[in-house]
Design a protein around this motif. Structure first.
Motif, PDB file in Angstrom:
ATOM      1  N   THR A   1      23.436  35.199  42.053  1.00  0.00           N
ATOM      2  CA  THR A   1      24.578  34.010  42.156  1.00  0.00           C
ATOM      3  C   THR A   1      25.753  34.761  41.867  1.00  0.00           C
ATOM      4  N   PRO A   2      26.605  35.352  42.675  1.00  0.00           N
ATOM      5  CA  PRO A   2      28.331  35.671  41.960  1.00  0.00           C
ATOM      6  C   PRO A   2      29.194  34.943  42.349  1.00  0.00           C
ATOM      7  N   SER A   3      30.233  34.584  41.811  1.00  0.00           N
ATOM      8  CA  SER A   3      31.000  33.729  42.362  1.00  0.00           C
ATOM      9  C   SER A   3      32.412  33.847  41.533  1.00  0.00           C
ATOM     10  N   GLY A   4      33.358  33.585  42.031  1.00  0.00           N
ATOM     11  CA  GLY A   4      34.444  33.356  40.937  1.00  0.00           C
ATOM     12  C   GLY A   4      36.059  34.788  41.463  1.00  0.00           C
ATOM     13  N   GLY A   5      36.761  35.094  40.630  1.00  0.00           N
ATOM     14  CA  GLY A   5      37.824  35.199  41.255  1.00  0.00           C
ATOM     15  C   GLY A   5      38.016  35.360  42.538  1.00  0.00           C
ATOM     16  N   TRP A   6      38.658  34.259  42.536  1.00  0.00           N
ATOM     17  CA  TRP A   6      38.396  34.019  44.683  1.00  0.00           C
ATOM     18  C   TRP A   6      39.767  34.454  44.426  1.00  0.00           C
ATOM     19  N   LEU A   7      40.557  33.993  46.310  1.00  0.00           N
ATOM     20  CA  LEU A   7      41.741  34.313  46.748  1.00  0.00           C
ATOM     21  C   LEU A   7      42.750  33.216  46.528  1.00  0.00           C
ATOM     22  N   GLN A   8      41.735  32.353  46.061  1.00  0.00           N
ATOM     23  CA  GLN A   8      42.795  30.899  45.490  1.00  0.00           C
ATOM     24  C   GLN A   8      42.944  31.147  44.267  1.00  0.00           C
ATOM     25  N   SER A   9      41.964  31.476  43.546  1.00  0.00           N
ATOM     26  CA  SER A   9      42.710  31.782  42.391  1.00  0.00           C
ATOM     27  C   SER A   9      43.842  31.979  41.211  1.00  0.00           C
TER      28      SER A   9
END
Length: 628
Positions: A455-463
């Motif tokens: 379940t990869p996540s994080g480092g979103w373009l909105q972050s």
């Protein structure tokens, strides 16, 4: 009660060679291509993971994190890869309170932890895979360099923060606003700076060694000790606008990256109706899934019927108790003594089960495992029992997300990313802050008996703003820490945040049977619980269990800034029968009816009776399974 549909949105795939399911069709295709070239399930999962960083940048990114749970058939071993980065050495509670903050911000640089995804994927590839880095990274490089079609949700996500990009995060505007405008859904979009970063990592790895493991170690050094760490450290020291409406510089340094390593761990397990369910340790929320099963073990769920008011009420109330324990007791077990044996024990859950009544609870009620008194962070005490709590619950979330089927704003309840200003025209930096992103999921099974979920996540373009020399932004997982002193989830140097990421693996007779998971923040272990119960108690196949109308509670404090809770709120898809909705309201639930295909993005693979199976979520029109 809702009838089990005879027909599903898609077939449950069946075959014997290999199965891949993920939240994006291009990533699933990349994983299947790796299986076809002779790679195993772990090779394929790594290829899918890197591809998702490119084609779902609003859901995960190179500076995010990944937990992995898998079963290696050759070794007969079930394992967890912890690709969750830690808090920087300078990240003390005082570092934030001295800035006048009472929460870790949900955007900008102050919430950045060590980017763990790259190290996690490399560890999985080195220990359990068979292919070289080039074989699994080339798909991501190709899509970043040559482009891929934007799904509508990416365009909407960019639009929701376009003004912020233009006014404050110009380096993000350079990547995500080509020509100054929001790229249209379906348009071909490339991130050549990211392609160049991964191409350089690969070139340095191959120049350093001709040996597979030597190349993987050289790639790790390039990321955590080399040019990537250097660029991250320099950028994190700049002043950046964040959700507070102020400019702050980050605490993350290149030294923080240099001292971190992904690691292998033993999963936490619970036996339920002939299955052994394996999850991560309580640095993730995974054990809350097991606690829910332990509470529900005392009920005849099959007799209640799928989608009935009795079923939804019982599962929801059990979830409230388990999530209350998460708030009081979960944290990085390297820093805190989490009483997991007690939390999962028959005696403890027998007592806790007595709290489940005929009406909806409006309280947050952590238990006292082994007689220990629970303590809660400040944000967890405000909405519960206060004079305004009922009004807050009935006012709606105020935390807009997207309908995954349309890309339009929806509610916090989806677990999807939010703009933070509900689609209105922002006027101040505070109003313009980006909300949280969401998450991706991957399941793979191969012909040799290997199974893996991630379940990869994080480092979103909105972050946070894009680091221009690298083409990606830092993550904000640190927002899941509390600043209340002395709690399991209190921020501290070198500590892992209590993440929401929670892949699942079920074994039967010691052999892998089912791998599954979903994006969705705090909803992950609610949506996947419904999926598993549908499969175990009502005989639904994987696709039926995914397609069945979903529900979840927003009762517990959110793991994301600003850590809101909505006591008694229960979200159900409109495909739930009106009679069931009415009965749930009669029992005191604050029911919010959501669009018919809006809750959950589950995918799964399975092994049974000598065959492999897979299914993926139709919601959002992007998740796909592939196999033969």
């Amino acid at each position: 009660m809702t009838e089990i549909p005879e027909f599903t949105t898609r077939p449950e795939l069946a075959g014997s060679f290999g199965m891949v399911a993920s939240t994006h069709w291009l990533a699933s295709a990349a994983g299947m291509a790796v299986l076809e070239q002779g790679g195993n399930a772990f090779d394929a999962a790594v290829a899918v993971g890197f591809t998702l960083q490119v084609v779902e940048p609003h859901m995960c990114g190179p500076a995010g994190e990944v937990p992995v749970i898998g079963h290696d058939a050759r070794r007969g071993e079930t394992f967890v890869v912890c690709g969750q980065g830690i808090a920087p050495a300078a990240a003390t509670a005082e570092a934030y309170t001295d800035l006048g903050l009472d929460l870790v911000p949900g955007s900008g640089l102050l919430a950045a932890t060590v980017p763990g995804a790259f190290g996690g994927w490399l560890l999985l590839l080195r220990e359990y895979g068979t292919l070289r880095l080039r074989d699994v990274l080339s798909y991501a490089i190709g899509y970043a360099q040559d482009g891929y079609p934007l799904i509508p949700a990416i365009s909407w996500s960019i639009a929701s923060v376009a003004d912020l990009f233009r006014e404050h995060w110009q380096t993000s505007a350079e990547v995500y606003l080509p020509g100054g405008g929001v790229p249209a859904p379906g348009s071909r979009f490339a991130n050549r700076a990211l392609a160049a970063t991964y191409a350089r990592v690969l070139a340095e790895a191959e120049a350093a060694s001709s040996d597979r493991d030597g190349q993987l170690e050289a790639a790790r050094r390039a990321w955590y000790d080399g040019f990537v760490a250097e660029e991250i450290g320099k950028f994190a020291a700049t002043d950046v606008m964040d959700v507070t409406g102020e400019r702050h510089r980050g605490l993350l340094t290149s030294q923080d990256l240099s001292t971190w390593r992904a690691r292998l761990e033993t999963p936490v397990t619970y036996d339920y109706h002939g299955l052994t369910i394996a999850k991560t340790a309580p640095w993730g929320q995974g054990p809350v899934f097991l606690q829910q099963l332990a509470l529900l073990d005392g009920y005849d769920l099959a007799a209640m019927g799928p989608g009935s008011a009795d079923f939804i009420h019982t599962v929801t109330e059990a979830g409230k108790l388990a999530f209350a324990d998460r708030e009081a007791w979960y944290g990085d077990p390297a820093f805190t003594d989490v009483p997991l044996d007690d939390l999962l024990s028959t005696a403890y859950n027998g007592e806790r089960r007595k709290l489940i009544g005929e009406t909806a609870s409006m309280d947050l009620r952590p238990g006292s495992p082994a007689g220990r008194e629970p303590r809660l962070p400040g944000f967890a005490t405000q909405p519960f029992g206060g004079r305004d709590s009922g009004a807050r619950a009935k006012a709606g979330s105020g935390d807009p997300g997207i309908d995954p089927a349309t890309g339009e704003p929806l509610g916090r309840s989806t677990g999807a990313q939010s703009s933070g200003y509900g689609g209105t025209t922002p006027r101040t930096p505070r109003e313009m802050h980006p909300g949280r992103g969401d998450t991706c999921h991957i399941d793979v099974a191969d012909r040799w008996g290997n199974v893996v979920a991630a379940t990869p996540s994080g480092g979103w373009l909105q972050s946070s703003p894009v680091i221009p020399s690298l083409g990606f932004c830092l993550g904000t997982r640190g927002q899941m820490f509390t600043l209340t002193p002395g709690l399991p989830a209190t921020i501290a140097p070198g500590k892992r945040p209590r993440t929401t990421l929670t892949p699942s693996l079920a074994l039967r007779g010691g052999e892998p049977y089912l791998a599954f998971g979903t994006p969705g923040g705090d909803q992950q272990d609610q949506w996947t619980l419904g999926f598993l119960l549908n499969h175990v108690h009502f005989g639904m196949n994987l696709q039926q269990a995914i397609d069945f109308p979903a529900f979840h509670s927003a009762h517990m404090p959110s793991s994301f800034y600003p850590r809101d809770a909505y006591p008694g709120r229960l979200d159900v898809e409109s495909r739930t029968s009106g009679a069931v909705i009415g009965e749930l309201r009669r029992r005191g639930h604050d029911v919010h009816v959501q669009p018919p295909w809006s809750l959950g993005r589950i995918s799964a693979v399975a092994r049974r009776n000598g065959m492999l199976y897979a299914a993926a979520n139709p919601r959002g029109m992007q998740g796909y399974a592939a196999g033969r």
